[in-house]
Structures are given as C-alpha cells and as structure tokens.
Design an enzyme around this catalytic site. Structure first.
Site, PDB file in Angstrom:
ATOM      1  N   ARG A  58       7.063  84.107  45.148  1.00 42.39           N
ATOM      2  CA  ARG A  58       7.107  84.626  43.787  1.00 42.39           C
ATOM      3  C   ARG A  58       8.150  83.798  43.032  1.00 42.39           C
ATOM      4  O   ARG A  58       9.099  83.293  43.629  1.00 42.39           O
ATOM      5  CB  ARG A  58       7.510  86.097  43.769  1.00 42.39           C
ATOM      6  CG  ARG A  58       6.595  87.032  44.559  1.00 42.39           C
ATOM      7  CD  ARG A  58       7.135  88.453  44.529  1.00 42.39           C
ATOM      8  NE  ARG A  58       6.260  89.387  45.226  1.00 42.39           N
ATOM      9  CZ  ARG A  58       6.411  89.780  46.490  1.00 42.39           C
ATOM     10  NH1 ARG A  58       7.435  89.304  47.193  1.00 42.39           N
ATOM     11  NH2 ARG A  58       5.571  90.628  47.049  1.00 42.39           N
ATOM     12  N   ARG A 107       1.353  80.453  44.031  1.00 43.43           N
ATOM     13  CA  ARG A 107       1.355  81.464  45.103  1.00 43.43           C
ATOM     14  C   ARG A 107      -0.074  81.881  45.434  1.00 43.43           C
ATOM     15  O   ARG A 107      -0.438  82.012  46.608  1.00 43.43           O
ATOM     16  CB  ARG A 107       2.183  82.666  44.633  1.00 43.43           C
ATOM     17  CG  ARG A 107       2.231  83.850  45.582  1.00 43.43           C
ATOM     18  CD  ARG A 107       3.266  84.837  45.050  1.00 43.43           C
ATOM     19  NE  ARG A 107       3.137  86.184  45.594  1.00 43.43           N
ATOM     20  CZ  ARG A 107       3.675  86.591  46.739  1.00 43.43           C
ATOM     21  NH1 ARG A 107       4.362  85.743  47.484  1.00 43.43           N
ATOM     22  NH2 ARG A 107       3.537  87.847  47.142  1.00 43.43           N
ATOM     23  N   TYR A 121      -7.398  88.252  47.898  1.00 40.74           N
ATOM     24  CA  TYR A 121      -7.698  86.823  48.017  1.00 40.74           C
ATOM     25  C   TYR A 121      -9.037  86.559  48.709  1.00 40.74           C
ATOM     26  O   TYR A 121      -9.421  85.410  48.891  1.00 40.74           O
ATOM     27  CB  TYR A 121      -6.558  86.120  48.768  1.00 40.74           C
ATOM     28  CG  TYR A 121      -5.278  86.180  47.979  1.00 40.74           C
ATOM     29  CD1 TYR A 121      -5.062  85.336  46.899  1.00 40.74           C
ATOM     30  CD2 TYR A 121      -4.298  87.123  48.264  1.00 40.74           C
ATOM     31  CE1 TYR A 121      -3.918  85.414  46.139  1.00 40.74           C
ATOM     32  CE2 TYR A 121      -3.145  87.209  47.511  1.00 40.74           C
ATOM     33  CZ  TYR A 121      -2.960  86.358  46.453  1.00 40.74           C
ATOM     34  OH  TYR A 121      -1.828  86.453  45.693  1.00 40.74           O
TER      35      TYR A 121
END
Length: 299
Positions: free
Chosen positions: A149, A248, A280
C-alpha cells in the site's frame, strides 16, 4: 439517546478486544450506528436498540437511499447487521431486525492493471539524472515487487530492511506487521538509492530511519507518490487511470496469473480476509481453463 450509549460502547470494546480491529475500523462501525441514532432523534422516536423493529430500520434505510449511493448504503447496512448480530450473540436480543433487509447489489470496481511492459515503460521514463531519479525508481520497484500500500511504502524504515534474509518488515493497517519477500533486483535499487542519494541529504529530525525522503530530508506524503506516478504515466502517454494502488493490484494479478495460490498472496498483501484477496480472481477464461485442465482429476 442514553439507551444506545452503553450498547455502542460495549460493542466498540468487543470490536477492539475480541475482533482485534483497528481504531479507525471501530470508529467506522460506530458511525453507522450513530447515523441511525440521529435519525431516531430527528424523527422523535425514543426506541432502544433492544426494541427497535425491522420496519423502523427499513424506514431509515429508505431515508438514507436519498442521501447515499448503493455502495455507501451497502456498507451502512453491513455495519448495522454487525451491531445487531452482536446484540443477539450477547443475548440482549432474541433476533436481529436486520435479517430480512437486503443489501443493494453493487459491482466491485477493479482498478486498471498494468502489464509488465507498461511497468517497465513507466520505470524507464524516470529521469535518473535528476536528484530524485534513483529514489523514484526504487519506490516504484518496491511498490510493484512487494505489493505494498502507498502508506506502507512511505512508512518504510531502513531498520525494516532485512536483505540478508530476503525480506522487508511492513507495518500495515491497524499497525499489524508482516514480513514480505523482496527480490534481489529491488534490493539493488534500494541500496543504490540509499548509498548514492539518500546519504547526501540533510535528514530532518525524526526521519533518520525513514527510507524514502523528499529533497528537504523529510518523509514523503502519499500525495507526492501519487503525483510522481501520474507524471510518469503522462510522459509515456499511458491511457489508463493509475495510482500507487495500481502497482499493488498488478502485483497480485501477475502472481495469480503465474500460478501463485491465493493464501500466499493474502499473506504477502496483508489482507485480513481471504475474500479480499479473491477480488483478484478476475482472470480470463483461458487461464481458468488451464488451471482446471492442469489440476482437476476429471480433466
């Protein structure tokens, strides 16, 4: 309303102590309940959380539909469900008034993913002759190769680097720490920046251990990292809306496409729940067919 105060306080303690949520997460949960309390006060309804009915909450949800988009409304309903489930769990209520209230369907918007070629192009666009060039290259390499992050990137400390072991220590959401593997090439770029540029800066007090510094010797802000990436995207004519999180997201997507399992990705990204990592799984059908044909006994 006094009848709500004690239950909200106890609920916040439960979230913090038993569920281990961060202060910010606990406050976000309580905001949902306080919004309901303000509605009751505004409509002159002195109802305790033990007596409130599904009809009253449904009226509240209808009212909120005028102010909130579906995603915010879904989060509000989820927060209220958690609170009333807690009251049932603690035997304050026999049932939850939220049981039949439906959460609005919202699509989960995924950010753009960068290809490895696009990431290479962005990094090649960095002006290494500038004072900040080595720093920017090291930052982007770290963002992508470690899946950090942006807050974790700007908070990274020199004392968090364990290059001999091949890991860096990351402090994530709720101050939870994890060790993330770091490749040799990224180690090389960080070391090059540290030895060639950072060592020449006059470091401000309090930032002696901060890895990535601005030209004045202080830590970078998240907005500065965002701006650096936006300018690089403009420089190469990249027609995508990208941010630090895009790196990311690309990290997780590329790992998954190349056969990494979700549990390993979850650990590296610091996701509290595997369901967060499952976002994802938006890969094309050819890849999913390949997985099926490789691993299923009835292939």
């Amino acid at each position: 309303m006094k009848s709500w105060t004690k239950f909200i306080t106890d609920y916040k303690s439960y979230l913090k102590i038993e569920r281990g949520l961060s202060v910010n997460s606990v406050e976000n949960y309580s905001l949902d309940i306080n919004r309901l309390v303000r509605y009751l006060e505004g409509t002159g309804q002195d109802i305790s959380p033990l007596k409130i009915t599904e009809e009253t909450i449904q009226d509240f949800i209808y009212k909120m539909a005028e102010e909130l988009n579906p995603r915010s409304r879904a989060r509000l309903i989820s927060g209220l469900k958690s609170f009333f489930n807690y009251l049932v769990f603690e035997d304050y209520r026999k049932d939850s008034p939220m049981e039949l209230i439906e959460v609005p369907k919202v699509g989960r918007k995924l950010p753009d993913t960068l290809s490895t070629e696009e990431i290479d192009d962005l990094i090649r666009a960095i002006d290494l002759s500038s004072n900040e060039g080595e720093r920017n290259r090291a930052m982007l390499e770290t963002l992508y190769s470690c899946g950090l992050r942006v807050s974790e990137l700007v908070g990274l400390k020199i004392s968090d680097l364990f290059f001999d072991e091949g890991f860096i220590k990351i402090t994530g959401k709720g101050n939870k720490q994890r060790f993330v593997p770091i490749g040799n090439s990224t180690q090389k770029y960080i070391s090059l920046y540290r030895d060639s540029m950072r060592n020449k800066l006059e470091v401000k007090k309090g930032h002696e251990d901060t890895l990535f510094l601005n030209r004045r010797g202080s830590g970078l802000t998240r907005a500065m990292v965002f701006t650096i990436i936006k300018r690089l995207a403009e420089a190469i004519g990249l027609n995508k809306s990208i941010s630090p999180h895009t790196f990311r997201h690309s990290f997780a997507t590329h790992l998954l496409e190349n056969g990494a399992d979700l549990r390993s990705i979850q650990l590296m990204m610091g996701h509290e729940s595997i369901t967060t990592t499952e976002v994802y799984m938006h890969l094309d059908r050819k890849f999913l067919n390949k997985i099926l044909n490789t691993y299923h006994p009835r292939k």
